[in-house]
Design a protein around this motif. Sequence first.
Motif, PDB file in Angstrom:
ATOM      1  N   VAL A   1      79.399   3.378 -12.804  1.00  0.00           N
ATOM      2  CA  VAL A   1      79.709   3.051 -14.213  1.00  0.00           C
ATOM      3  C   VAL A   1      78.273   2.514 -14.865  1.00  0.00           C
ATOM      4  O   VAL A   1      77.427   2.251 -13.994  1.00  0.00           O
ATOM      5  N   SER A   2      78.204   2.669 -16.345  1.00  0.00           N
ATOM      6  CA  SER A   2      77.111   2.258 -16.846  1.00  0.00           C
ATOM      7  C   SER A   2      77.253   1.212 -18.125  1.00  0.00           C
ATOM      8  O   SER A   2      78.309   1.070 -18.372  1.00  0.00           O
TER       9      SER A   2
ATOM     10  N   GLN B   1      80.199   1.344 -20.938  1.00  0.00           N
ATOM     11  CA  GLN B   1      81.265   1.976 -20.543  1.00  0.00           C
ATOM     12  C   GLN B   1      82.674   1.501 -20.433  1.00  0.00           C
ATOM     13  O   GLN B   1      82.691   0.254 -19.883  1.00  0.00           O
TER      14      GLN B   1
ATOM     15  N   HIS C   1      84.271  -3.702 -21.404  1.00  0.00           N
ATOM     16  CA  HIS C   1      83.235  -2.641 -21.224  1.00  0.00           C
ATOM     17  C   HIS C   1      82.499  -3.154 -19.881  1.00  0.00           C
ATOM     18  O   HIS C   1      82.360  -4.513 -19.472  1.00  0.00           O
TER      19      HIS C   1
ATOM     20  N   SER D   1      75.154  -1.883 -14.993  1.00  0.00           N
ATOM     21  CA  SER D   1      75.496  -0.587 -14.268  1.00  0.00           C
ATOM     22  C   SER D   1      75.498  -0.666 -13.059  1.00  0.00           C
ATOM     23  O   SER D   1      74.900  -1.435 -12.304  1.00  0.00           O
TER      24      SER D   1
ATOM     25  N   ARG E   1      71.582   0.494 -16.940  1.00  0.00           N
ATOM     26  CA  ARG E   1      71.467   1.924 -17.367  1.00  0.00           C
ATOM     27  C   ARG E   1      72.712   1.902 -18.695  1.00  0.00           C
ATOM     28  O   ARG E   1      73.730   1.574 -18.360  1.00  0.00           O
ATOM     29  N   LEU E   2      72.249   2.378 -19.786  1.00  0.00           N
ATOM     30  CA  LEU E   2      73.186   2.457 -20.887  1.00  0.00           C
ATOM     31  C   LEU E   2      74.034   3.536 -20.714  1.00  0.00           C
ATOM     32  O   LEU E   2      73.905   4.823 -20.468  1.00  0.00           O
ATOM     33  N   TYR E   3      75.497   3.413 -21.092  1.00  0.00           N
ATOM     34  CA  TYR E   3      76.375   4.511 -21.158  1.00  0.00           C
ATOM     35  C   TYR E   3      76.002   5.447 -22.217  1.00  0.00           C
ATOM     36  O   TYR E   3      75.483   5.411 -23.298  1.00  0.00           O
ATOM     37  N   GLU E   4      76.096   6.875 -21.642  1.00  0.00           N
ATOM     38  CA  GLU E   4      75.321   8.073 -22.414  1.00  0.00           C
ATOM     39  C   GLU E   4      76.037   8.149 -23.943  1.00  0.00           C
ATOM     40  O   GLU E   4      75.427   8.860 -24.725  1.00  0.00           O
TER      41      GLU E   4
ATOM     42  N   ILE F   1      76.878   5.925 -25.900  1.00  0.00           N
ATOM     43  CA  ILE F   1      76.775   5.035 -26.802  1.00  0.00           C
ATOM     44  C   ILE F   1      75.763   5.536 -28.178  1.00  0.00           C
ATOM     45  O   ILE F   1      74.875   6.235 -27.951  1.00  0.00           O
TER      46      ILE F   1
ATOM     47  N   LYS G   1      76.310  -0.148 -29.602  1.00  0.00           N
ATOM     48  CA  LYS G   1      76.244  -1.091 -28.453  1.00  0.00           C
ATOM     49  C   LYS G   1      77.444  -1.923 -28.550  1.00  0.00           C
ATOM     50  O   LYS G   1      77.445  -2.787 -29.279  1.00  0.00           O
TER      51      LYS G   1
END
Length: 448
Positions: free
Chosen positions: A63-64, A67, A81, A85, A114-117, A119, A290
């Motif tokens: 997961v990021s 997410q 959420h 990550s 790592r940020l969820y793609e 977002i 975010k």
Amino acid sequence: MSKKVAGVLTAVRQGRGGVSVSHNKNTAEMPVERMPFPDKVVLPMQQHIGAPCVPTVKVGDIVSVGQVVGDSDKFVSAPIHATVSGKVTAVGDVKLTNGLITKGVTIESDGEMRLYEGIKPPKVTNKKELCEAIRASGLVGLGGAGFPTHVKLNIPEGKEVDTLIVNAAECEPYITVDYRECIENSENILKGVELLRDIIGFKQIIIAIEDNKPKVFKIMKELADKDNDAGDTIKLMTLRSRYPQGAEKMMVLSATGRKVPPGKLPADVGCVVMNVASVAFVARYLETGKPLVSRSITVDGSAIRNPKNLRVPIGTNIQDIVDYCGGFKSEPRKIICGGPMMGIAICGTDAPICKQNNALLAFEDRKDLIKKVRACIRCGRCVDVCPMSLMPTLIERYARIKDAESLQDSGVMVCMECGSCAYACPSGRPLVQYMRLAKQVIREESAK
């Protein structure tokens, strides 16, 4: 009528009761420090008032940050959420600080944050889209109540709500994160109230600040005066510094003179009350997309070696937070999650910080222990200080014998559990605990 002086309002009506408490704002001038991300987070599925979420991930999933790992199809709920990550290592029962058991998701960090793609800033042009976006953000009341914000803003058709009250009172002793929010993120607060005003259609915004925070008042006043869009709809109000001035119903009464009837909500008298940090988050979320993955907390108390204001990922273990603050100076006699008046005493530090937790306090001194309980002397102080005009000793008596009918008639269900009665009691009666017991007696009787 309220008195208007250069965009400043004085309290329309002062609520009854309340107590004068020692503020102990030891961390007021300590900027919020971002704590390094932990090796592991535990995310309970119950971090709000309403229906708990159901995990949407399984063990082994990668997961990021941002997410969704838990959600519900119920209206009164808010998604959870990932706050780091990494890999999901457990999905099962976890214990909350209040002792309740709920489902939870454990994530071991991969160190990347790592940020969820997925977002991205949400598109918001009307009230419906705003409520949907705020629900997707996972926002709940950051002042401690944990009520899902999208529910509060989803005003039913036909109900006229004209006033948004931004609660910057922070009347609980020790806690200073709202104070720091006003100092450090005042522009986000103003952006947030303007967005809410323009989309929801509030006719007036009242930013309510206790009179013991002149620095906050000065900053907010100067910022509002410089903003041409503020117009005549945004006002600042000074409130008398008296606990529990920050309670929602007390705030409505002080700001507008409107009294919220028993069993009703501020929306029933045309008001919405939001914590100042929640308003600032709305502005940031609509700009970045975010979701709510971290929050600010005050860590203080005589047993804490290095008190701080911290920004921590939600789900961080309490012991990790204590360690970051230098650990305990000595074995704590009491640890409280929240403020000393309405917070919950916890038995240990092996529990996660949740969305609604705004403070962690640990005390070593004997003066911080519970008073010795003695017989009631019928002094009436608990009645004098009760903001809701209840009779705590009478409720205690009915609760002891589990008289549900008399408890219902006593009005105990409107008790906000502020703790003023117990604070004022010279005999150390555990009156708040009896208020909670009384409510449980009524619920059990109603369920039969």
